[in-house]
Enzyme design. Structure first.
Site, PDB file in Angstrom:
ATOM      1  N   SER A 163       8.444   3.287  -2.265  1.00 25.60           N
ATOM      2  CA  SER A 163       9.110   2.083  -2.766  1.00 25.60           C
ATOM      3  C   SER A 163      10.398   2.514  -3.447  1.00 25.60           C
ATOM      4  O   SER A 163      10.497   3.658  -3.919  1.00 25.60           O
ATOM      5  CB  SER A 163       8.221   1.385  -3.796  1.00 25.60           C
ATOM      6  OG  SER A 163       8.944   0.418  -4.521  1.00 25.60           O
ATOM      7  N   TYR A 201       2.853   2.588 -11.283  1.00 27.83           N
ATOM      8  CA  TYR A 201       3.262   2.238  -9.911  1.00 27.83           C
ATOM      9  C   TYR A 201       4.463   3.086  -9.477  1.00 27.83           C
ATOM     10  O   TYR A 201       4.435   3.756  -8.446  1.00 27.83           O
ATOM     11  CB  TYR A 201       3.596   0.749  -9.808  1.00 27.83           C
ATOM     12  CG  TYR A 201       3.951   0.341  -8.390  1.00 27.83           C
ATOM     13  CD1 TYR A 201       2.955   0.013  -7.479  1.00 27.83           C
ATOM     14  CD2 TYR A 201       5.277   0.323  -7.955  1.00 27.83           C
ATOM     15  CE1 TYR A 201       3.264  -0.327  -6.175  1.00 27.83           C
ATOM     16  CE2 TYR A 201       5.588  -0.014  -6.653  1.00 27.83           C
ATOM     17  CZ  TYR A 201       4.586  -0.340  -5.770  1.00 27.83           C
ATOM     18  OH  TYR A 201       4.898  -0.669  -4.476  1.00 27.83           O
TER      19      TYR A 201
HETATM   20  N1  LIG Z   1       5.959  -6.030  -0.771  1.00 33.14           N
HETATM   21  C1  LIG Z   1       6.850  -5.323  -1.443  1.00 33.14           C
HETATM   22  O1  LIG Z   1       7.761  -5.882  -2.091  1.00 33.14           O
HETATM   23  C2  LIG Z   1       6.786  -3.807  -1.428  1.00 33.14           C
HETATM   24  C3  LIG Z   1       7.929  -3.105  -1.815  1.00 33.14           C
HETATM   25  C4  LIG Z   1       7.915  -1.707  -1.790  1.00 33.14           C
HETATM   26  C5  LIG Z   1       6.787  -1.037  -1.381  1.00 33.14           C
HETATM   27  N2  LIG Z   1       5.683  -1.734  -1.013  1.00 33.14           N
HETATM   28  C6  LIG Z   1       4.520  -0.941  -0.572  1.00 33.14           C
HETATM   29  O2  LIG Z   1       4.202  -1.311   0.764  1.00 33.14           O
HETATM   30  C7  LIG Z   1       2.834  -1.055   1.017  1.00 33.14           C
HETATM   31  C8  LIG Z   1       2.216  -2.262   1.701  1.00 33.14           C
HETATM   32  O3  LIG Z   1       2.269  -3.362   0.824  1.00 33.14           O
HETATM   33  P1  LIG Z   1       2.513  -4.862   1.318  1.00 33.14           P
HETATM   34  O4  LIG Z   1       3.670  -5.379   0.572  1.00 33.14           O
HETATM   35  O5  LIG Z   1       2.495  -4.953   2.794  1.00 33.14           O
HETATM   36  O6  LIG Z   1       1.212  -5.529   0.655  1.00 33.14           O
HETATM   37  P2  LIG Z   1       0.059  -6.457   1.232  1.00 33.14           P
HETATM   38  O7  LIG Z   1       0.591  -7.526   2.119  1.00 33.14           O
HETATM   39  O8  LIG Z   1      -0.741  -6.863   0.040  1.00 33.14           O
HETATM   40  O9  LIG Z   1      -0.819  -5.459   2.151  1.00 33.14           O
HETATM   41  C9  LIG Z   1      -1.581  -4.435   1.582  1.00 33.14           C
HETATM   42  C10 LIG Z   1      -2.477  -3.822   2.652  1.00 33.14           C
HETATM   43  O10 LIG Z   1      -3.168  -2.723   2.073  1.00 33.14           O
HETATM   44  C11 LIG Z   1      -4.588  -2.883   2.262  1.00 33.14           C
HETATM   45  N3  LIG Z   1      -5.253  -2.298   1.098  1.00 33.14           N
HETATM   46  C12 LIG Z   1      -5.079  -2.590  -0.209  1.00 33.14           C
HETATM   47  N4  LIG Z   1      -5.906  -1.865  -0.971  1.00 33.14           N
HETATM   48  C13 LIG Z   1      -6.623  -1.077  -0.121  1.00 33.14           C
HETATM   49  C14 LIG Z   1      -7.660  -0.123  -0.298  1.00 33.14           C
HETATM   50  N5  LIG Z   1      -8.191   0.144  -1.507  1.00 33.14           N
HETATM   51  N6  LIG Z   1      -8.157   0.505   0.793  1.00 33.14           N
HETATM   52  C15 LIG Z   1      -7.685   0.224   2.031  1.00 33.14           C
HETATM   53  N7  LIG Z   1      -6.709  -0.682   2.259  1.00 33.14           N
HETATM   54  C16 LIG Z   1      -6.194  -1.328   1.194  1.00 33.14           C
HETATM   55  C17 LIG Z   1      -4.784  -4.395   2.405  1.00 33.14           C
HETATM   56  O11 LIG Z   1      -5.930  -4.745   3.184  1.00 33.14           O
HETATM   57  P3  LIG Z   1      -7.414  -5.017   2.599  1.00 33.14           P
HETATM   58  O12 LIG Z   1      -7.249  -5.899   1.401  1.00 33.14           O
HETATM   59  O13 LIG Z   1      -8.193  -5.648   3.727  1.00 33.14           O
HETATM   60  O14 LIG Z   1      -7.954  -3.674   2.268  1.00 33.14           O
HETATM   61  C18 LIG Z   1      -3.525  -4.787   3.181  1.00 33.14           C
HETATM   62  O15 LIG Z   1      -3.717  -4.563   4.558  1.00 33.14           O
HETATM   63  C19 LIG Z   1       2.196  -0.698  -0.336  1.00 33.14           C
HETATM   64  O16 LIG Z   1       2.031   0.694  -0.416  1.00 33.14           O
HETATM   65  C20 LIG Z   1       3.231  -1.174  -1.351  1.00 33.14           C
HETATM   66  O17 LIG Z   1       3.185  -0.431  -2.543  1.00 33.14           O
HETATM   67  C21 LIG Z   1       5.652  -3.097  -1.008  1.00 33.14           C
END
Ligand SMILES: NC(=O)c1ccc[n+]([C@@H]2O[C@H](COP(=O)([O-])OP(=O)(O)OC[C@H]3O[C@@H](n4cnc5c(N)ncnc54)[C@H](OP(=O)(O)O)[C@@H]3O)[C@@H](O)[C@H]2O)c1
Length: 257
Positions: free
Chosen positions: A138, A148
């Protein structure tokens, strides 16, 4: 046909990777906790693109979950050519308000799982002299942002160090640093997003397109979108104390995840 394994594949950035890689003709191993959702997604991607999509239900905050995925990545008969370590989440609130168990679960998913899964994948890739790993970090890695930001800073440092160790091995490693992306992330964490300006939001599919281009170019760090590249350039020049002040006022609840 090559195979990609994506953690956190059911939603947001992980689902965008799954769509893109299925479109490009890769077979997929989809990893997350919600098994029903995984099966629905696997069927959809198979029907749309004719690829094979298998599912692995695993909670990466647990020893058992990490070991299950490690075992799949170590299966020499069914090699994985691209690993996307994407699963992750946010904890709402300032550092001392977050229960310790939630912080430790974050370190397990963001750091321990990423270390162990990368290692399990890369051993075979190095022998085959080809393969790739994308570790989703991130832009929060570059500003003082509690557990985080610290966990994502570790992802960047680890990935870039491993990429250097594996230079000339045929294996590429890249840390991907998104800004705000419209996914389920903020809602799941119970974080408000009303005060995030519209221009700061990125689209998950475009983000993944940019990341795949950077991986093909051999970059070890990808910050998609010129707006965030400029912001991160400015952040490097700003005094750390000032950034800390800014992020502790606005960042914990609303700053880039
Ligand atoms: N959205 C943003 O603004 C943003 C910005 C920078 C970085 N990121 C990073 O991008 C990545 C993806 O996030 P996203 O924004 O796409 O979020 P999201 O839509 O909430 O998706 C998160 C995914 O991770 C899975 N997950 C969560 N906890 C888990 C666990 N304990 N074991 C296995 N799977 C797990 C969830 O599925 P289940 O609940 O079915 O397990 C879901 O498929 C993360 O690493 C986040 O830190 C996000």
């Amino acid at each position: 046909m090559t195979t990609a394994l994506i953690t956190g594949a059911t939603s947001g950035i992980g689902a965008a990777f799954a769509r893109r890689l299925a479109h490009d003709g890769h077979n997929l191993v989809l990893v997350a906790r919600d098994e029903k959702r995984l099966h629905r997604q696997a069927t959809e991607l198979h029907d749309l693109h004719g690829i094979e999509a298998s599912v692995l239900s695993a909670d990466l905050a647990t020893e058992e979950g990490i070991a299950t995925v490690e075992e799949r990545l170590g299966d020499r008969k069914h090699p994985v050519d691209l690993l996307v370590n994407n699963a992750g989440f946010g904890n709402k609130g300032e550092y001392l308000d977050v229960p310790m168990d939630d912080e430790l679960a974050m370190l397990k998913v963001h750091c321990e799982a990423v270390l162990r899964l990368t290692t399990a994948a890369v051993r075979g890739m190095r022998e085959r002299r080809r393969g790739g790993v994308v570790n989703v970090a991130s832009v929060a890695a570059f500003v003082p942002r509690g557990t985080y930001g610290a966990s994502k800073a570790w992802v960047v440092q680890f990935t870039q160090g491993a990429a250097r160790d594996l230079a000339d091995s045929g294996v590429r490693l890249m840390a991907l640093c998104p800004g705000f992306v419209r996914t389920e992330f903020h809602q799941r964490a119970g974080m408000g997003t009303d005060n995030i300006p519209g221009w700061m939001w990125l689209d998950a599919d475009k983000l993944v397109d940019a990341a795949m281009k950077d991986l093909a170019r051999g970059r070890s760090l990808s910050i998609p979108d010129p707006r965030y590249k400029a912001l991160m350039g400015a952040a490097k020049l700003a005094p750390r104390g000032m950034l800390g002040g800014l992020t502790s006022r606005t960042g914990r609840k609303f700053g880039p995840k």
